[in-house]
Scaffold this active site. Sequence first.
Site, PDB file in Angstrom:
ATOM      1  N   CYS A 144       6.687 -16.347   9.026  1.00  0.00           N
ATOM      2  CA  CYS A 144       5.888 -15.355   8.308  1.00  0.00           C
ATOM      3  C   CYS A 144       4.904 -16.045   7.368  1.00  0.00           C
ATOM      4  CB  CYS A 144       6.805 -14.418   7.526  1.00  0.00           C
ATOM      5  SG  CYS A 144       5.917 -13.135   6.613  1.00  0.00           S
ATOM      6  N   CYS A 163      12.594 -11.744   6.688  1.00  0.00           N
ATOM      7  CA  CYS A 163      11.338 -11.634   5.940  1.00  0.00           C
ATOM      8  C   CYS A 163      10.620 -10.325   6.234  1.00  0.00           C
ATOM      9  CB  CYS A 163      10.444 -12.822   6.309  1.00  0.00           C
ATOM     10  SG  CYS A 163       8.882 -12.868   5.436  1.00  0.00           S
TER      11      CYS A 163
END
Length: 453
Positions: free
Chosen positions: A138, A259
Amino acid sequence: MFSSLMWMLQGMLSGSVVWHQGIMGVLMTPSGLLLTVSLASLSRSRVTASAGTSPICDRQTLYFGYNVTGVFMKNWDSLDESGVCSTEKDCEDAYRVCQSLDIPFHQVSYVKEYWHEVFSNLLKEYEKGRTPNPDILCNKHIKFNHFHKYAINTLGADAMATGHYARTSQEDEEVFQQTPTAQPTTLFRDRFEIRNPVRLHKGADLLKDQTFFLSQISQDALRQTLFPLAGLTKEFVKKMAAEAGFHHVLKRKESMGICFIGERNFENFILEYLEPKPGNFVSIEDGTVMGTHKGWFTLTLGQRARIGGQRDAWFVVDKDVTTGDVFVAPTTNHPALFRDTMRTARFHWVTIDPPPELARAQMMECHFRFIHQMPLTPCTVTLNMNGSVWITLSQPVRALTPGQFAVLYKGDECLGSGKIVQLGPSEYTLQRGRDRLVAAAQHKEQQTPEPIS
């Protein structure tokens, strides 16, 4: 480290800056108090510093003069396990902070990008029997790529600020003097033509240090990023937020789970996206079928295997995606869980090039970890011709896992990371090999006739 603090302490008064990072970002109040929130982008204009903003601000007014813009990123579009859309609450908290500080607030969505570049990759890795790290991916693809470009190109920022506990080798002032350059296409560059690379270092709070999660970001993004928390501890940040009156943010739980997706029942969550593929739990010691599972991708090496009818704990030590078998062993410290060698895919060096020592000798001593906050382990790194590396640890480590990232450190510098794609033999396999050699030698000795005297 102190200059990062100074920038944030005085940044709210005037000038210009972009800020980000889920609900984990940082902002300063006009009186110089820090707050953990979710914001994003940076551009600067010099103004005359006014004295007396706070005792700390008086110590260094050079970093006065940033106009701050708050930006909230939405990367996942779903409800959590309790049916609540936590993203809306996060966005509301960020907006309230920006309102109280009287700074602009923007929202940006990377739901599509997150799905294609992070989550789809995650599903493919699980299907291959690996265990990916979506937090590292991410940062690489979303925060320090799409968001970074949005801050610089769309909002016209000079840099972005992020609430990670980390620091770089450049002072804050240098960030605003950088000009974007295209990355070279070759592995090794002419060092006389290229300026010194920006290096990534651990933050002052070693318990919260997040360089592990930043180990795949690019030089371009790192050059235009500020880490205002570089010299601060989490407890100090929380104290300053409390003094600033941002109690609604302090009440938030620590960010956990995948995430931008959050904390979930992993097995139920992953089975929403992957078809169940039942298989057997098989004892690594004698091949006995111990029970069944819903799919190898619901399990990772080192975790306890929930096997019905078993009084004692069994742990996942290996997987065979061709047969669907998941191999298990008794006790959490079974030798089948311990290995000391691995190979990565092409390694990502934060400075783009491998360290000179490694490039020159093809080998280097440094430190390794593959889990955030795990103790650093001394290791020897060997550079392969294709840019991948072999890592040999000074001692076996529990549950080395394909798909995770091997992150290397030299002192307090994070050198970069590479995805683990191959493991060396386990201590159990090596011991069985040694036992067979001993047995074969003994058998040969017994079969050898005594010489006739």
